[in-house]
Scaffold this motif. Structure first.
Motif, PDB file in Angstrom:
ATOM      1  N   PHE A 175      -1.639  10.121   2.124  1.00 11.62           N
ATOM      2  CA  PHE A 175      -2.469   9.669   3.236  1.00 11.62           C
ATOM      3  C   PHE A 175      -2.278  10.519   4.482  1.00 11.62           C
TER       4      PHE A 175
ATOM      5  N   VAL B  51      -5.285   2.695   8.757  1.00  5.77           N
ATOM      6  CA  VAL B  51      -5.582   1.848   7.604  1.00  5.77           C
ATOM      7  C   VAL B  51      -5.500   0.379   7.996  1.00  5.77           C
TER       8      VAL B  51
ATOM      9  N   ARG C  52     -12.683  -1.299  -0.642  1.00  6.91           N
ATOM     10  CA  ARG C  52     -12.057  -2.054  -1.739  1.00  6.91           C
ATOM     11  C   ARG C  52     -10.980  -2.994  -1.202  1.00  6.91           C
TER      12      ARG C  52
ATOM     13  N   LEU D 159       0.843  -1.189   0.000  1.00  9.02           N
ATOM     14  CA  LEU D 159       0.000   0.000   0.000  1.00  9.02           C
ATOM     15  C   LEU D 159       0.883   1.246   0.000  1.00  9.02           C
TER      16      LEU D 159
ATOM     17  N   GLY E 169      -8.834   8.036  -7.759  1.00 10.10           N
ATOM     18  CA  GLY E 169      -8.380   7.517  -6.478  1.00 10.10           C
ATOM     19  C   GLY E 169      -8.654   8.502  -5.352  1.00 10.10           C
ATOM     20  N   LEU E 170      -7.763   8.534  -4.361  1.00 10.54           N
ATOM     21  CA  LEU E 170      -7.929   9.445  -3.228  1.00 10.54           C
ATOM     22  C   LEU E 170      -7.975  10.894  -3.685  1.00 10.54           C
TER      23      LEU E 170
ATOM     24  N   LEU F 234      -6.973  -2.113  -6.393  1.00  7.62           N
ATOM     25  CA  LEU F 234      -7.239  -1.282  -5.229  1.00  7.62           C
ATOM     26  C   LEU F 234      -7.364   0.189  -5.601  1.00  7.62           C
ATOM     27  N   VAL F 235      -8.046   0.948  -4.749  1.00  6.69           N
ATOM     28  CA  VAL F 235      -8.035   2.409  -4.859  1.00  6.69           C
ATOM     29  C   VAL F 235      -6.620   2.883  -4.520  1.00  6.69           C
TER      30      VAL F 235
ATOM     31  N   ASN G 287      -3.723  13.160  -2.444  1.00  2.00           N
ATOM     32  CA  ASN G 287      -3.371  11.760  -2.654  1.00  2.00           C
ATOM     33  C   ASN G 287      -2.366  11.246  -1.624  1.00  2.00           C
TER      34      ASN G 287
ATOM     35  N   TYR H  38     -11.587   3.501   0.063  1.00  2.00           N
ATOM     36  CA  TYR H  38     -10.281   2.829   0.035  1.00  2.00           C
ATOM     37  C   TYR H  38     -10.322   1.537   0.856  1.00  2.00           C
TER      38      TYR H  38
ATOM     39  N   ALA I 125     -13.405   9.172   1.063  1.00  2.00           N
ATOM     40  CA  ALA I 125     -12.268   8.599   0.340  1.00  2.00           C
ATOM     41  C   ALA I 125     -11.636   7.469   1.144  1.00  2.00           C
TER      42      ALA I 125
END
Length: 398
Positions: free
Chosen positions: A284, A339, A308, A210, A274-275, A237-238, A282, A305, A301
């Motif tokens: 995190f 996460v 998914r 990730l 995506g994010l 994945l996102v 984008n 994430y 978002a």
């Protein structure tokens, strides 16, 4: 003997000079904004060696110019590459297609073949070729080795790698699931086995890579049996700026109703989705800051994430039958406790648990985040693609 590892992107070059046996890094750096105007005075090259940082703030016209600056900085920092004992130069190459699935000694024929695969990776392989050609010109006597991102997934089972489209068209145009981040998934799954004190052939693993790009893999006995990325790194994945999975009909809908062309849709799905597409950021760290302020778009978002990610964890649990270890790696996987906790929440019936204290601890080495005695080992294991490439290159030339 050391190995110089080069990772050439579309507008950047990342590199490390390291000992493939010990993993000790003698120097590392990044060349940024290649081919772009520079007006803000920010450095375009940052080189680190022996605890010191060296910078270059001029424009970099192309990859060849970038590598020449890098070689100058190596000399300035006391590591003249012309006099280093270089065993090899290892190049990360994103797409090997059906042609390359092992580390490969580079010659003119190999360079042409990598270039020919650019249709499958138009953002990556052309830059990889330029980096290879520049390094060959600067170090003509040093063996150059290509290590392919797709190699670990070359032997995916037919059912996992085959798309349900016309078989003749798929064969004619190389349409299959190739998978990416393979060097990381291979390296991390091997490190998991070492950490657990078991042979990799005994283990069923899920590895979650990730970062800004993200992928998951199901690995049985050391062999990948499924992965989320497909023909390109867009599937699955996102991600930071990529959409991941979506209904293919969305593409046709946008072309017909939004007056978008193929390049517009490509840019939307790879760079504006995506994010970033959902929240405007984008990274995190920025997303988590926005969530803490109650930003609804950032929270959505995050939720998309995680949704998914959990879908694929569940799919791979069923595909493998049982799992010995679930491992988080790469920038987000290694550093974002929220996460990890959300991805594995509520899975106690499958033997999967997260220990809150372990998960939020400050240790950055390989570690458990599951409680002692949990049936499934939940782990964080740092990836090191550069070391994996260096070792693959050194082993080949040896």
């Amino acid at each position: 003997m050391k190995v110089l590892v080069i990772n050439s992107g579309s507008s950047s070059i990342k590199y490390q000079l390291l000992d493939p046996e010990s993993g000790a890094v003698a120097a590392s750096g990044i060349v940024q904004r290649i081919g772009e105007p520079v007006a803000d005075g920010a450095p375009t090259v940052e080189h680190k060696s022996d605890g010191k940082t060296f910078e270059h703030d001029g424009e970099i016209a192309d990859h060849a110019a970038g590598l020449r600056v890098v070689f100058d900085l190596f000399r300035a920092s006391g590591h003249d590459l012309a006099h280093e004992q270089l065993a090899a130069v290892g190049h990360r190459v994103v797409h090997g297609g059906e042609v390359f699935y092992e580390p490969t000694l580079i010659d003119d024929r190999v360079v042409r073949a990598i270039s020919d695969l650019s249709a499958l990776a138009p953002l990556h392989n052309p830059a990889n070729v330029v980096g290879i050609e520049s390094a060959r010109a600067l170090l003509p006597e040093v063996p150059q080795v290509a290590v392919f991102d797709t190699a670990f997934f070359h032997r995916l089972p037919a059912a996992a790698k085959t798309y349900a489209i016309d078989a003749k068209i798929a064969a004619a145009h190389g349409v299959r699931k190739y998978g990416f981040h393979g060097t990381s998934h291979d390296y991390v799954s091997g490190q998991v086995a070492k950490f657990l004190g078991r042979d990799r052939s005994e283990l069923n693993q899920i590895v979650l890579h990730l970062g800004n790009g993200a992928s998951a893999s199901a690995i049985r006995g050391g062999q990948a049996v499924d992965t989320t990325m497909g023909l390109t790194p867009l599937e699955g994945l996102v991600m930071g700026t990529r959409s991941g999975d979506l209904d293919p009909g969305i593409i046709f809908h946008l072309i017909r109703t939004a007056e978008m062309n193929v390049d517009d849709v490509d840019d939307l799905l790879n760079r504006q989705s995506g994010l970033k597409g959902l929240s405007g950021v984008n990274d995190f760290r920025e997303l988590d800051t926005l969530r803490e302020t109650g930003d609804a778009a950032a929270q959505l978002a995050f939720d998309v994430y995680i949704h998914r990610l959990r879908r694929y964890i569940g799919a791979y649990l069923i595909e493998l039958g049982h799992v010995d270890a679930i491992t988080f790696t790469a920038g987000v996987g290694e550093n974002d406790a929220a996460v990890r906790a959300a991805a594995l929440a509520g899975l106690e019936n499958f033997g999967i648990q997260v220990d809150a204290a372990r998960n939020t601890g400050k240790d950055r080495s390989a570690r458990y985040i599951s409680p002692a005695g949990a049936p499934v080992a939940a782990l964080v294991v740092p990836t090191n693609e550069e070391l994996a490439i260096a070792r693959a290159a050194a082993d080949l030339v040896a």
